[in-house]
Design a protein around this motif. Structure first.
Motif, short mmCIF file in Angstrom:
data_model
loop_
_atom_site.label_atom_id
_atom_site.label_comp_id
_atom_site.label_asym_id
_atom_site.label_seq_id
_atom_site.Cartn_x
_atom_site.Cartn_y
_atom_site.Cartn_z
N VAL A 180 0.90 -1.31 -0.07
CA VAL A 180 0.07 -0.07 0.00
C VAL A 180 0.95 1.23 0.11
CG1 VAL A 180 -1.79 1.31 1.28
CG2 VAL A 180 -1.76 -1.26 1.41
N THR A 192 -4.33 6.77 -3.19
CA THR A 192 -3.68 5.71 -2.31
C THR A 192 -3.53 4.57 -3.35
OG1 THR A 192 -4.49 6.53 -0.14
CG2 THR A 192 -4.10 4.40 -0.66
N ARG A 209 -2.92 0.36 -3.83
CA ARG A 209 -2.89 -0.93 -3.13
C ARG A 209 -2.40 -1.95 -4.27
NH1 ARG A 209 -6.10 -5.29 -2.65
NH2 ARG A 209 -6.02 -6.57 -0.63
#
Length: 230
Positions: free
Chosen positions: A117, A128, A130
Motif C-alpha cells: 500500500v 492511495t 494498493r
C-alpha cells in the motif's frame, strides 16, 4: 502425485483373473469343453479391457490434477513494495514511496500472497495505491477470475467493467463510483490486482480516470516483468 490405491500391482495382476472367473461362473453350464475354450480368450480380453480402462481412468485423474495445479510463471516476492515501483502513477501523484510504504506477505501453501500500500502524503493522501500479487499453487485461478468481487461492490457500489487487451492472459479494469479504479490481471497462475483511490491531484480538480487507468496498466506490466521467472 496422488495415486489411486486401486492401481497397485496386486490389483493389476489379481483383479483381471477375478473378473474372468466371475464371468465364467455366470456362463451356462453343460457346454462342450471346446465351447468353453473358445469362450476363454474373450473372458481374458474382458479382464484386460477392465484393467486398461482402470489405468486410463487413473491416468485421467492424474492428468486432471496436473491441470488443476498450474505452473507458476512468477516468483514469490519478499517485499512487494520494492518490486512495485509505481512510476507511471507517480508521474500523476508524486513520489508514492516517500511516505512509509506498507508491505505484507502471506506464504500459504495454496496461495502465496503479497500486498503493498502506497500513498502520496503522510496524513491526507490524494492518491492511495494498493497492489496485490497472488500465486495460486494448488488450483487454476482462471475459471473464477471474471467473477466480480462482492466485497468491492458492497463497499463502493456498482461500477463499469472493461476488458484490457494485450496484458497477460486476461485483464479487466473496474471503474467505481468516485475516484476508485481497480485493474486485475491473470497470467501464468498468478493474479495481479492494482487499485487506486483518489484523483492524485490536490484541490477540486476532477480525477482523470483515463490517465489513471493507463498508468495502472503500465505499472502492472512493469511489476509483472519484475516478478517474471527467468
Amino acid at each position: 502425485m496422488i495415486t489411486d490405491p486401486e492401481l497397485d500391482d496386486a490389483w493389476e495382476t489379481g483383479r483381471a483373473g477375478e473378473q474372468a472367473e466371475a464371468a465364467e461362473e455366470l456362463a451356462p453350464r453343460g457346454r462342450a469343453e471346446g465351447a468353453a475354450g473358445a469362450r476363454r480368450p474373450w473372458l481374458w480380453a474382458l479382464g484386460g479391457a477392465l484393467v486398461a480402462s482402470a489405468v486410463w481412468a487413473g491416468g485421467l485423474y492424474a492428468f486432471g490434477e496436473k491441470l488443476a495445479a498450474p505452473e507458476i510463471s512468477y516468483r514469490a516476492t519478499e517485499n512487494l513494495c520494492e518490486d512495485f515501483r509505481a512510476r507511471a502513477l507517480g508521474q500523476i501523484a508524486g513520489d508514492l514511496h516517500r511516505y512509509r510504504p506498507m508491505n505484507q506477505e502471506n506464504d500459504h501453501p495454496a496461495v502465496r500472497g503479497a500486498i503493498c500500500v502506497l500513498q502520496n502524503a503522510e496524513t491526507v493522501s490524494t492518491l492511495t495505491v494498493r497492489a496485490q500479487v497472488d500465486l495460486h499453487d494448488k488450483t487454476d485461478p482462471g475459471p473464477e477470475f471474471d467473477v466480480p468481487s462482492l466485497w468491492l461492490a458492497a463497499q463502493v457500489g456498482a461500477g463499469a467493467t472493461e476488458s484490457v487487451q494485450g496484458l497477460g492472459e486476461r485483464a479487466v479494469v473496474f471503474v467505481m463510483p468516485g475516484d476508485a479504479v481497480q485493474l486485475r490481471v491473470l497470467d501464468g497462475g498468478a493474479v495481479f490486482t492494482l487499485e487506486t483511490y483518489g484523483s492524485g491531484i490536490a484541490g477540486d480538480t476532477p480525477a482523470d480516470t483515463a490517465a489513471i487507468q493507463s498508468a495502472l496498466v503500465e505499472d502492472a506490466r512493469a511489476l509483472m516483468a519484475a516478478l517474471k521467472k527467468d
